[in-house]
Design an enzyme around this catalytic site. Structure first.
Site, PDB file in Angstrom:
ATOM      1  N   GLY A  99      -9.588 -10.172   0.552  1.00 34.16           N
ATOM      2  CA  GLY A  99      -9.750  -9.562   1.724  1.00 34.16           C
ATOM      3  C   GLY A  99     -10.349  -8.032   0.953  1.00 34.16           C
ATOM      4  CE  LYS A 117      12.866 -19.111  -9.271  1.00 36.79           C
ATOM      5  NZ  LYS A 117      12.880 -20.135  -8.414  1.00 36.79           N
ATOM      6  CG  HIS A 131      36.365  24.270   0.818  1.00 42.37           C
ATOM      7  ND1 HIS A 131      35.940  23.872  -0.372  1.00 42.37           N
ATOM      8  CD2 HIS A 131      36.976  25.462   0.435  1.00 42.37           C
ATOM      9  CE1 HIS A 131      36.030  24.455  -1.367  1.00 42.37           C
ATOM     10  NE2 HIS A 131      36.849  25.706  -1.026  1.00 42.37           N
ATOM     11  CE  LYS A 187      -4.918 -11.321   3.166  1.00 42.38           C
ATOM     12  NZ  LYS A 187      -4.081 -11.069   4.280  1.00 42.38           N
ATOM     13  CB  THR A 188      -1.909 -15.373  -1.372  1.00 44.53           C
ATOM     14  OG1 THR A 188      -0.763 -14.983  -0.395  1.00 44.53           O
ATOM     15  CG2 THR A 188      -3.037 -14.288  -1.552  1.00 44.53           C
TER      16      THR A 188
END
Length: 510
Positions: free
Chosen positions: A38, A140, A272, A69-70
């Protein structure tokens, strides 16, 4: 097994292209084959660099309006194959799958789209499917593949590739895998929290990717970290790095001053996490002077905050005090120069940022979560409980004291007069102790409590507090009510012409 890999190919498919050009040119220079899709494919072609469209590999065009697409075995096979595994390599040859050594993919801007207020369908379309899958696959398989999932890392990758002449180390690949899983897990958390806005699933998912190590925690022997976008919240103009305790005090100051955001000039001094000084006046200078008068001893080393721009006159008064932090929506130029006179003094401009709606804290072996206390007592909430009614001036002081009481540690009693904090008793195990502490403190700083008002964060189970208040000149009381013995306190007030209003809302702060 070799831990150093020479990259021969790269898949690049990104939403954000800033900083990508030098990396693409280096790949081309090193002879690394580039695959793309693309808009990224067009970007690379426009640079005059050869790029192979992914659809030439898969024999499928981008379909479903770009949703697919992939997502194809020839892409994921090229990423997930184990280069030391003979069967994997045989299958790459059998199915004509190209080896992919580097994967550069980022994700659609889901969080930004949600923050923009876009319609739901636009938000849904920013849930990345192919990108998240590519990142997970490449991360991975870090033993063979370098996964780059953020444009923030482009320059580092360029350095690695340049120094190594196209090679990457196992250490680098594993480190980038960790970065990538950080990106993917944060992305999924944002999507879940969007869908779970109504808390249909009682699940807590928090992801903060912007972390910073602090000098230490509450004490020097403790580690400390801050996770969040501090720079979005503040512009730091001067001073040392903020500490863990500074940040807690700044948080308390911001939340307290939020109650007075649109009021007349108001100044608060905190120590505090509790206010030791607070006043609203016609000028900021006078508000500061009167806030400091509330407890000039505790103010030493405190955090100061204003709801208006700090001018020169106010800055000159502040400069006489040793204080850690000064916060305001803006600073006059000459005021800023004065305040910069102390090199370590932290000066913060507070930006208008939406704060979280929930409060989270660790507890035992788990986490406690609650809604933020957005309830602020107003005149409309006041229910007269006594025969004597508060005057207009007392009503102003009652609301003033109630706002402060809400942001003070329980058990607390707040004494105020003329929209100035006289004193408060904070964090006591007994409400009587809180009141006695406040009275003692007020008198030690020469406050006249005749005509002052008293605010309590919870009801009075006995009349002892109103009795002590009455004998010290306090003429009006605000409290939530709700005790089965409310009438005892009401009776005492009626007998002594003290006005009391009840709000029906408790403001514990533990």
């Amino acid at each position: 097994m070799s831990t150093t890999k020479k990259a021969t190919s790269a898949l690049i498919s990104v939403f954000h292209k800033d900083g990508l050009e030098p990396l693409v040119k280096k790949f081309n220079e090193l002879g690394i084959t580039i695959y793309s899709t693309g808009g990224t494919e067009k970007f690379i072609k426009d640079l005059g660099i050869n790029v192979i469209p992914v659809e030439d590999v898969t024999s499928y065009p981008s379909i479903l309006g770009g949703r697919v697409k992939t997502l194809h075995p020839k892409v994921f096979g090229g990423i997930l194959n184990r280069q030391e595994n003979e069967n994997d390599q045989a299958q790459l040859t059998e199915f004509d799958i190209p080896q992919l050594d580097i994967v550069i993919v980022d994700l659609y801007p889901f969080e930004k789209t949600v923050a923009s207020g876009a319609p739901e369908q636009d938000i849904i379309e920013k849930i990345d499917i192919g990108g998240i899958s590519l990142i997970r696959a490449a991360a991975k398989n870090f033993k063979d593949v370098l996964c780059v999932s953020s444009m923030e890392d482009y320059s580092e990758v360029l350095d690695i590739i340049t120094t190594g002449n196209g090679t990457t180390t196992l250490e680098d690949r594993k480190r980038f895998a960790a970065k990538s899983f950080n990106v993917s897990s944060h992305y999924d958390t944002a999507i879940f929290n969007y869908f779970n806005k109504e808390q249909e699933e009682t699940v807590l998912k928090i992801s903060e990717t912007n972390g910073k190590a602090l000098r230490y925690g509450e004490n020097p022997h403790q580690k400390g970290f801050f996770y969040g976008d501090f720079e979005a919240m503040f512009n730091k103009l001067h001073g040392k790095e903020l500490s863990y305790n500074n940040l807690l005090d700044v948080d308390a100051a911001v939340n307290l001053m939020g109650e007075f955001k649109n009021d007349e000039p108001t100044f608060a001094i905190l120590k505090h996490n509790n206010a030791c000084g607070l006043a609203s006046r016609e000028t900021l200078h006078q508000a500061y002077v009167d806030a400091l008068a509330g407890d000039p001893v505790s103010a030493f080393g405190g955090v100061l905050i204003s709801n208006k721009e700090i001018d020169l006159a106010t800055a000159e008064e502040i400069h006489k005090l040793f204080c850690e932090v000064v916060i305001a929506p803006s600073f006059a130029a000459d005021a800023l120069e004065v305040l910069k006179g102390k090199k370590n003094r932290i000066i913060l401009v507070q930006n208008d940022v939406t704060l979280p709606e929930t409060l989270v804290r660790t507890c035992l072996n788990g986490v406690l979560v609650q809604d933020k206390d957005h309830k602020t007592d107003t005149v409309a909430d006041l229910q007269n409980a006594t025969d004597t009614k508060p005057t207009a001036e007392e009503i102003e002081d009652l609301i003033f004291a109630s706002k402060l009481c809400k942001h003070t540690k329980s058990n607390t009693i707040v004494l105020a007069k003329g929209k100035q904090l006289c004193a408060s008793g904070t964090g006591q195990t007994s409400r009587v102790d809180a009141l006695n502490q406040a009275i003692h403190k007020a008198k030690s700083f020469n406050f006249d409590l005749n005509g002052a008002v008293m605010a309590s964060d919870a009801f009075f189970p006995f009349p002892d507090c109103v009795e002590i208040a009455g004998t010290n000149g306090i003429t009006s009381v605000i409290q939530p009510g709700g005790s089965i013995k409310d009438q005892l306190s009401v009776d005492y007030c009626n007998e002594n012409k003290i006005s009391m209003v009840m709000t029906g809302t408790r403001h514990f702060k533990h």
